[in-house]
Write a protein that holds these residues in place. Structure first.
Motif, PDB file in Angstrom:
ATOM      1  N   LYS A 142     -11.597  -4.315  11.332  1.00 15.59           N
ATOM      2  CA  LYS A 142     -10.134  -3.609  11.657  1.00 15.59           C
ATOM      3  C   LYS A 142      -8.963  -4.731  11.767  1.00 15.59           C
ATOM      4  CE  LYS A 142      -8.002   0.386  13.659  1.00 15.59           C
ATOM      5  NZ  LYS A 142      -7.243   0.719  15.076  1.00 15.59           N
ATOM      6  N   ARG A 201      -3.436  -8.923   7.093  1.00 17.03           N
ATOM      7  CA  ARG A 201      -2.699  -8.949   5.566  1.00 17.03           C
ATOM      8  C   ARG A 201      -1.415  -8.318   5.768  1.00 17.03           C
ATOM      9  NH1 ARG A 201      -5.855 -12.572   3.349  1.00 17.03           N
ATOM     10  NH2 ARG A 201      -4.465 -12.415   1.617  1.00 17.03           N
ATOM     11  N   LYS A 202      -0.704  -8.603   4.654  1.00 16.35           N
ATOM     12  CA  LYS A 202       0.621  -8.016   4.595  1.00 16.35           C
ATOM     13  C   LYS A 202       0.514  -6.542   4.869  1.00 16.35           C
ATOM     14  CE  LYS A 202       2.724  -9.668   0.976  1.00 16.35           C
ATOM     15  NZ  LYS A 202       3.308  -9.703  -0.275  1.00 16.35           N
ATOM     16  N   VAL A 237      -8.372  -6.938   8.538  1.00 20.29           N
ATOM     17  CA  VAL A 237      -7.510  -5.970   7.233  1.00 20.29           C
ATOM     18  C   VAL A 237      -6.225  -5.907   7.548  1.00 20.29           C
ATOM     19  CG1 VAL A 237      -7.769  -4.275   5.852  1.00 20.29           C
ATOM     20  CG2 VAL A 237      -9.805  -5.170   6.461  1.00 20.29           C
ATOM     21  N   TYR A 239      -3.876  19.420   8.879  1.00 21.60           N
ATOM     22  CA  TYR A 239      -3.904  18.152   9.647  1.00 21.60           C
ATOM     23  C   TYR A 239      -2.515  18.057  10.384  1.00 21.60           C
ATOM     24  CZ  TYR A 239      -3.795  13.417  11.128  1.00 21.60           C
ATOM     25  OH  TYR A 239      -3.706  12.286  11.910  1.00 21.60           O
ATOM     26  N   THR A 291       2.465  -4.174   4.856  1.00 22.97           N
ATOM     27  CA  THR A 291       3.278  -2.855   4.342  1.00 22.97           C
ATOM     28  C   THR A 291       2.937  -1.703   3.732  1.00 22.97           C
ATOM     29  OG1 THR A 291       3.585  -4.358   2.433  1.00 22.97           O
ATOM     30  CG2 THR A 291       5.452  -4.809   3.963  1.00 22.97           C
ATOM     31  N   ILE A 292       3.041  -0.664   4.558  1.00 17.05           N
ATOM     32  CA  ILE A 292       2.387   0.518   4.051  1.00 17.05           C
ATOM     33  C   ILE A 292       3.660   1.599   3.919  1.00 17.05           C
ATOM     34  CG2 ILE A 292       1.030   2.495   4.568  1.00 17.05           C
ATOM     35  CD1 ILE A 292      -0.814   0.536   6.225  1.00 17.05           C
ATOM     36  N   SER A 293       3.773   2.255   2.732  1.00 22.68           N
ATOM     37  CA  SER A 293       4.878   3.035   2.548  1.00 22.68           C
ATOM     38  C   SER A 293       4.262   4.257   2.106  1.00 22.68           C
ATOM     39  CB  SER A 293       5.794   2.656   1.680  1.00 22.68           C
ATOM     40  OG  SER A 293       5.352   2.524   0.438  1.00 22.68           O
ATOM     41  N   TYR A 294       5.012   5.459   2.293  1.00 23.35           N
ATOM     42  CA  TYR A 294       4.473   6.666   1.928  1.00 23.35           C
ATOM     43  C   TYR A 294       5.219   7.105   0.782  1.00 23.35           C
ATOM     44  CZ  TYR A 294       1.630   6.571   5.870  1.00 23.35           C
ATOM     45  OH  TYR A 294       0.381   6.186   6.685  1.00 23.35           O
ATOM     46  N   GLY A 295       4.676   7.932  -0.250  1.00 20.46           N
ATOM     47  CA  GLY A 295       5.482   8.458  -1.412  1.00 20.46           C
ATOM     48  C   GLY A 295       4.742   9.747  -1.490  1.00 20.46           C
ATOM     49  N   ASP A 296       5.438  10.196  -2.831  1.00 19.69           N
ATOM     50  CA  ASP A 296       4.703  11.468  -3.399  1.00 19.69           C
ATOM     51  C   ASP A 296       3.462  11.357  -3.894  1.00 19.69           C
ATOM     52  OD1 ASP A 296       6.542  13.133  -2.666  1.00 19.69           O
ATOM     53  OD2 ASP A 296       7.742  12.981  -4.557  1.00 19.69           O
ATOM     54  N   THR A 297       2.548  12.471  -3.907  1.00 20.25           N
ATOM     55  CA  THR A 297       1.037  12.242  -4.872  1.00 20.25           C
ATOM     56  C   THR A 297       1.386  12.121  -5.973  1.00 20.25           C
ATOM     57  OG1 THR A 297       0.311  13.836  -3.132  1.00 20.25           O
ATOM     58  CG2 THR A 297      -0.882  13.493  -5.019  1.00 20.25           C
ATOM     59  N   TRP A 298       0.583  11.320  -6.808  1.00 19.84           N
ATOM     60  CA  TRP A 298       0.956  10.774  -8.155  1.00 19.84           C
ATOM     61  C   TRP A 298       0.344  12.073  -8.892  1.00 19.84           C
ATOM     62  CZ3 TRP A 298      -2.402   8.249 -12.031  1.00 19.84           C
ATOM     63  CH2 TRP A 298      -1.720   7.900 -13.170  1.00 19.84           C
ATOM     64  N   THR A 315       0.692  -1.252   0.042  1.00 19.80           N
ATOM     65  CA  THR A 315       0.090   0.055   0.028  1.00 19.80           C
ATOM     66  C   THR A 315       0.705   1.093  -0.040  1.00 19.80           C
ATOM     67  OG1 THR A 315      -1.629  -0.990   1.448  1.00 19.80           O
ATOM     68  CG2 THR A 315      -1.900   1.233   1.415  1.00 19.80           C
ATOM     69  N   ASP A 347      -5.492   8.451  -5.853  1.00 21.40           N
ATOM     70  CA  ASP A 347      -4.328   7.974  -5.033  1.00 21.40           C
ATOM     71  C   ASP A 347      -4.444   6.715  -3.935  1.00 21.40           C
ATOM     72  OD1 ASP A 347      -1.713   9.673  -4.001  1.00 21.40           O
ATOM     73  OD2 ASP A 347      -2.474  10.536  -5.961  1.00 21.40           O
ATOM     74  N   GLY A 401      -5.036  17.857   2.372  1.00 17.85           N
ATOM     75  CA  GLY A 401      -4.216  18.081   0.928  1.00 17.85           C
ATOM     76  C   GLY A 401      -2.790  18.797   1.734  1.00 17.85           C
ATOM     77  N   SER A 402      -2.326  19.866   0.722  1.00 14.65           N
ATOM     78  CA  SER A 402      -1.114  20.546   1.209  1.00 14.65           C
ATOM     79  C   SER A 402      -1.360  21.875   1.224  1.00 14.65           C
ATOM     80  CB  SER A 402       0.115  20.092   0.168  1.00 14.65           C
ATOM     81  OG  SER A 402      -0.329  20.213  -0.771  1.00 14.65           O
ATOM     82  N   SER A 438      -4.100  15.790  -1.915  1.00 10.83           N
ATOM     83  CA  SER A 438      -3.792  17.045  -2.567  1.00 10.83           C
ATOM     84  C   SER A 438      -3.438  17.098  -4.133  1.00 10.83           C
ATOM     85  CB  SER A 438      -2.581  17.645  -1.926  1.00 10.83           C
ATOM     86  OG  SER A 438      -1.470  17.105  -2.349  1.00 10.83           O
ATOM     87  N   ARG A 443       0.839   5.377   0.163  1.00 11.45           N
ATOM     88  CA  ARG A 443      -0.099   6.252   0.360  1.00 11.45           C
ATOM     89  C   ARG A 443       0.691   7.695   0.222  1.00 11.45           C
ATOM     90  NH1 ARG A 443      -2.213   4.317   6.125  1.00 11.45           N
ATOM     91  NH2 ARG A 443      -3.508   2.989   5.546  1.00 11.45           N
ATOM     92  N   SER A 444      -0.101   8.616  -0.205  1.00 12.39           N
ATOM     93  CA  SER A 444       0.735  10.023  -0.362  1.00 12.39           C
ATOM     94  C   SER A 444       1.219  10.616   0.958  1.00 12.39           C
ATOM     95  CB  SER A 444      -0.309  11.006  -1.098  1.00 12.39           C
ATOM     96  OG  SER A 444       0.118  12.241  -0.966  1.00 12.39           O
ATOM     97  N   LEU A 479      -9.744  15.000  -1.696  1.00  7.71           N
ATOM     98  CA  LEU A 479      -9.142  16.265  -1.325  1.00  7.71           C
ATOM     99  C   LEU A 479      -7.997  15.962  -0.529  1.00  7.71           C
ATOM    100  CD1 LEU A 479     -12.200  18.390  -0.190  1.00  7.71           C
ATOM    101  CD2 LEU A 479     -10.791  18.838  -2.225  1.00  7.71           C
ATOM    102  N   ASP A 480      -7.877  14.605  -0.062  1.00  7.40           N
ATOM    103  CA  ASP A 480      -6.767  14.266   0.924  1.00  7.40           C
ATOM    104  C   ASP A 480      -5.381  14.193   0.511  1.00  7.40           C
ATOM    105  OD1 ASP A 480      -6.048  13.970   3.630  1.00  7.40           O
ATOM    106  OD2 ASP A 480      -6.190  11.658   3.292  1.00  7.40           O
TER     107      ASP A 480
END
Lengths: 310, 593
Positions: free
Chosen positions: B476, B482-483, B479, B315, B485-492, A55, A213, B395-396, A119, A57-58, A116-117
């Protein structure tokens, strides 16, 4: 007690079947267009694949992306337990139509917030369009509930289908209300001509833009939630307007008959949706209010038939 | 002042207690909140002044709803108005605030004037200023008198509560007041006006004629739809919330009107049901709107701006405030099982019952349209709520202001936390509250504890809350297993890499689709200027303000310019004027008194 156990059981069956209905719809459309298309179980494979994927996420996303998919799926599961599928025995505890409709609004709320989350610009676009359409569809839904109250003197969907299951013919009002409900189903579940669920990254899309996203587990949950929502709408339309043959007491034979009839009715609805989706191109966003206006007029006419003319 | 109070005693019946409880329930968290919030003003404005005014404001509101005769009522009503006026102009160095404050003061005085006239009429017919006696002698009021009192009450209380077209001060005054004051003004003060309306119409007037009740319904529906459409195009959070308050007031008013329609047809239990729906929505709106104003205040405190187009991505920096605002948003957009839904469901149910039970078709038709408009308003409320929450907190960041922010103090968090908890509790346990309201109001309003319509008090919402919680708790861990692995990247960005916050949808953009349908009602206009760059400039004005208020002001100015000529500067002439005026008054009293 058995009644409630069976309610839960039929809810579980509805949830388990909901991806296959989407698969069948896709298969039907493929057949009509003259190609083979993926098998009906492909939707399950896709979901499992998404669940097992990583997974991403942004980095800009907030708690909405964290708990939103979980809450969306919880809401859709909750609603699945609150509607009749092929058994509508006495259940005054749950089944208030207003509660169900507003609860399903919760899924919409989370979807729009996903947009919206992260961005991204696409997300905002989808959010804006979805809210615009759902705002206009809200009074239609309210008037449909009002119409059903006139016909059956209750807000409870279980009682409505129990009462209606004895009816032999449909009244004019019922037919008008059915068409109106069907248009709301199309609008609320992002089907053609409002939104094309098959395209990605078009400037026209609504639902896909909002969840653009999300990935992996989050996307699987949200997609499953929308599938269940779609199935709930179909089950509602079937059990409100054509509950003929629905089981009103717990007997194996009746339930088997009701289950087969239910599946047949769902297939008919899916077939109609498939025909519409194959024949019609997606309309402009600003043509959608016209369709909703049609739906509004129909339900006003239906109410006039049942309330004012008799 | 206190001696007057003790001489006449205070009014304690269930209606007064309900409103006093609502005021106190909201005021306590807001007072806690203000302790922290007012730190922002240290150095520029007097903090003590604000706190004292807020206290006077709260106390005067409580005293209004428990006063027992019209004199005390009017006195405390004026205290309430004036103290809130001083709160509106608290930031007096900003000229705009003074302008809004003066507009508010004028509207407040129009309101007070009509109320005094109304009480004078009540005195004329019943010969008493005591509320209980007015209620007893209400049969003496003629049909003509009912209409006059109704109109005076509608204008008097309506100017305060913000019924269209008397609402124009509301979106001006609320954004100018400091957020603790605007939370109270929007959450509670408008409700005090509704208290007055309910008191007069239910207890002083012996039955409202059908067409007058329908007038209430229609004004309510028009207020609701007009206000929410105007809320949608705002980019100032507090302005959006102020319009949204007017919307909720409209919904409540329509429900009160519905209650009289039922009463006209002798459907007492349904009349009671819609009264309770209105009262319950009053309580719920007080709670969630105060919460939303408080969170708007925390945004203002942290970033120094309330323009949504400059905000976003809050946030990460203020988690607690965001979650509190999120609960408020869920509540105002009527998602079960929160309190906003609980009362909206009652309102919608009463409208459906109204259309189905009322025997006259044309009345049912009007009710059906009002109900549909209120449902449309509900959809609009969801739109506006997501706009205010999503654009502000998610958002940002869209500007530098939203990036470097102040931390908000603990007391503000506590205040918002209490209000958010109330939102959840009043929703989940709404059947208990509705039940007790039904019992207490039936004794007061109809005289006996009548059979309560079962439709209102089933425990559906609590059951749904239970099922939802159970499902969530089951889903909760399932779900999570399951594997994980959660990673964070830029917004596509679809291949685009240099995304900035300014590329997101803005507040204006989000509500753009509906402006194409409703631009006329919203007073929305867009100008595109093309030089070497393209500038898009959009403006929003209040249609009623531009089309009705400003012409009146112009006409008054013109009239004043003419009247000025009689100022001759000679005392003899002025004495003559006084003499003529006295003569005319005496003649009037002799002729019509």
């Amino acid at each position: 007690m058995n009644y409630y156990l069976f309610n839960i059981l039929q809810g579980i069956i509805l949830i388990l079947l909901s991806p296959i209905f989407s698969g069948i719809l896709k298969k039907m459309k493929a057949f009509m267009r003259g190609y083979k298309g993926p098998g009906v179980f492909q939707v399950y494979y896709d979901l499992v694949k998404l669940f097992n994927k990583e997974t991403i996420r942004s980095g800009k996303s907030s708690f909405i992306t964290e708990i939103g998919p979980l809450l969306a799926i919880s809401i859709s599961l909750t609603c699945a337990f609150m509607i009749p599928v092929f058994f509508c025995g006495a259940s005054s505890l749950v089944g208030n139509l207003i509660v169900i409709v507003f609860l399903l609004g919760g899924i919409k709320l989370f979807n729009t917030l996903f947009g919206l989350d992260s961005s991204s610009t696409f997300g905002g676009m989808g959010t804006s369009r979805e809210l615009f359409l759902s705002m206009l569809a809200e009074p239609v839904m309210f008037l449909i509930i009002m119409f059903l109250y006139f016909q059956y003197e209750t807000f409870n969907i279980f009682e409505i289908s129990a009462k209606n299951s004895l009816a032999i013919s449909l009244s004019v009002g019922d037919i008008l209300a059915f068409v109106s409900f069907f248009i709301v189903l199309v609008v609320e579940n992002a089907r053609l001509p409002i939104d094309n669920p098959e395209t990605h990254l078009e400037l026209t899309m609504i639902h896909e833009a909002m969840v653009l996203d999300l990935s992996g587990r989050d996307l699987a949950l949200v997609e499953l939630a929308s599938m269940i929502k779609f199935t709930i709408f179909i089950a509602m339309i079937v059990n409100i307007f054509f509950p003929i043959g629905i089981a009103t007491s717990l007997s194996l034979l009746l339930i088997a008959e009701a289950a087969i009839l239910f599946l047949a009715k769902v297939f008919i609805i899916l077939f109609v949706i498939a025909i519409i989706e194959v024949l019609i191109a997606k309309s402009r966003l600003f043509r959608a209010p016209d369709l909703i206006a049609v739906s509004f007029s129909l339900i006003i006419a239906a109410i006039s038939f049942s309330r004012f003319i008799n | 002042m206190l001696s007057i109070l003790f001489q006449n005693g205070i009014m304690i019946d269930n209606l007064s207690i309900f409103f006093a409880a609502t005021i106190i329930l909201v005021s306590i968290p807001i007072l806690i909140y203000s302790l922290g919030y007012l730190k922002e003003y240290k150095g520029t404005y007097s903090v003590g002044y604000n706190l004292i005014m807020t206290l006077v404001f709260i106390v005067s509101m409580v005293l209004v709803v428990i006063s027992k005769d019209s004199m005390t009522f009017i006195v405390f009503w004026e205290v309430m108005s004036v103290s809130s006026f001083f709160l509106v102009i608290y930031e007096y160095k900003n000229q705009m605030n003074i302008n809004s404050g003066i507009m508010y003061l004028i509207m407040t005085h129009i309101s007070g004037f009509f109320l005094m006239a109304m009480f004078a009429f009540l005195y004329k017919y019943t010969g008493s200023m005591d509320f209980n006696e007015i209620g007893q002698f209400s049969y003496k009021i003629t049909e003509h008198g009912v209409a006059v009192i109704f109109i005076l009450a509608l204008i008097g209380f309506g100017a305060k509560a913000g019924f269209v077209p008397l609402h124009a001060w509301l979106p001006k005054a609320h954004p100018c007041a400091p957020s603790n004051a605007s939370a109270l003004m929007s959450g509670v003060m408008l409700k005090v006006a509704l208290y007055g309306l309910i008191r007069v119409l239910y207890f002083f007037v012996d039955g409202l004629p059908l067409n007058l009740s329908l007038v209430l319904c229609v004004i309510g529906a028009v207020t609701a739809i007009f206000s929410i459409l105007n809320a949608l195009v705002q980019k100032d959070i507090k302005k959006l919330l102020a319009y949204s308050s007017a919307e909720n007031i409209g919904m409540i008013l329509a429900t009160i009107g519905l209650s009289f329609v039922f009463k006209h047809y002798g459907l007492n239990s349904l009349s009671l049901l819609s009264l309770v729906a209105a009262l319950f929505h009053i309580l719920n709106h007080a709670v969630f709107k105060s919460l939303l104003f408080a969170s708007a205040g925390s945004v203002l405190f942290a970033t120094g701006t309330k323009n949504m187009n400059e905000l976003g991505g809050l946030y990460g920096k203020m988690k607690f405030a965001t979650i509190a605002a999120f609960i408020g948003t869920l509540s105002i957009s009527a998602i079960p099982p929160l309190n906003g839904f609980a009362s909206e469901m009652l309102i919608l149910k009463s409208f459906i019952l109204g259309v189905s039970k009322v025997p006259d078709s044309w009345v049912a038709g009007i009710l059906m349209i009002s109900g549909a408009i209120i449902a449309l308003t509900g959809g609009g409320a969801l739109y506006a709520a997501i706009k205010s929450f999503g654009i502000t907190y998610l958002g940002s960041p869209r500007s530098a202001k939203a990036e470097s922010i102040h931390k908000i103090p603990m007391t503000m968090k506590i205040g918002m936390g209490i209000l958010a908890a109330q939102c959840v509790l009043f929703g989940v346990f709404s059947p208990l509250i509705v039940n007790s309201l039904l019992h207490s109001m039936s004794i007061l309003y109809i005289g006996t504890d009548i059979n309560i319509p079962i439709i209102a008090v089933n425990y559906e919402i609590s059951i749904v809350a239970g099922i939802l919680l159970t499902t969530f708790l089951i889903v909760k861990p399932l779900v999570k297993a399951r594997k994980g692995t959660i990673s964070y990247g830029d917004t596509w960005g679809c291949g685009f890499v240099n995304q900035t916050g300014r590329m997101q949808y803005t507040a204006n953009a989000l509500s753009q689709p509906q402006t194409r349908l409703f631009a006329k009602v919203q007073g929305y206009s867009k100008r595109v200027k093309v030089t070497s760059l393209i500038y898009i400039d959009d403006q929003v004005y209040d249609v009623f303000e531009k089309k009705a208020y400003i012409p009146i002001v112009r006409f008054t100015n013109y009239l004043a310019g003419k009247i000025v000529r009689i100022h001759l500067g000679k005392v003899r002439v002025y004495v003559l004027y006084i003499f003529i005026a006295l003569g005319a008054t005496l003649l009037g009293v002799y002729r019509f008194g």
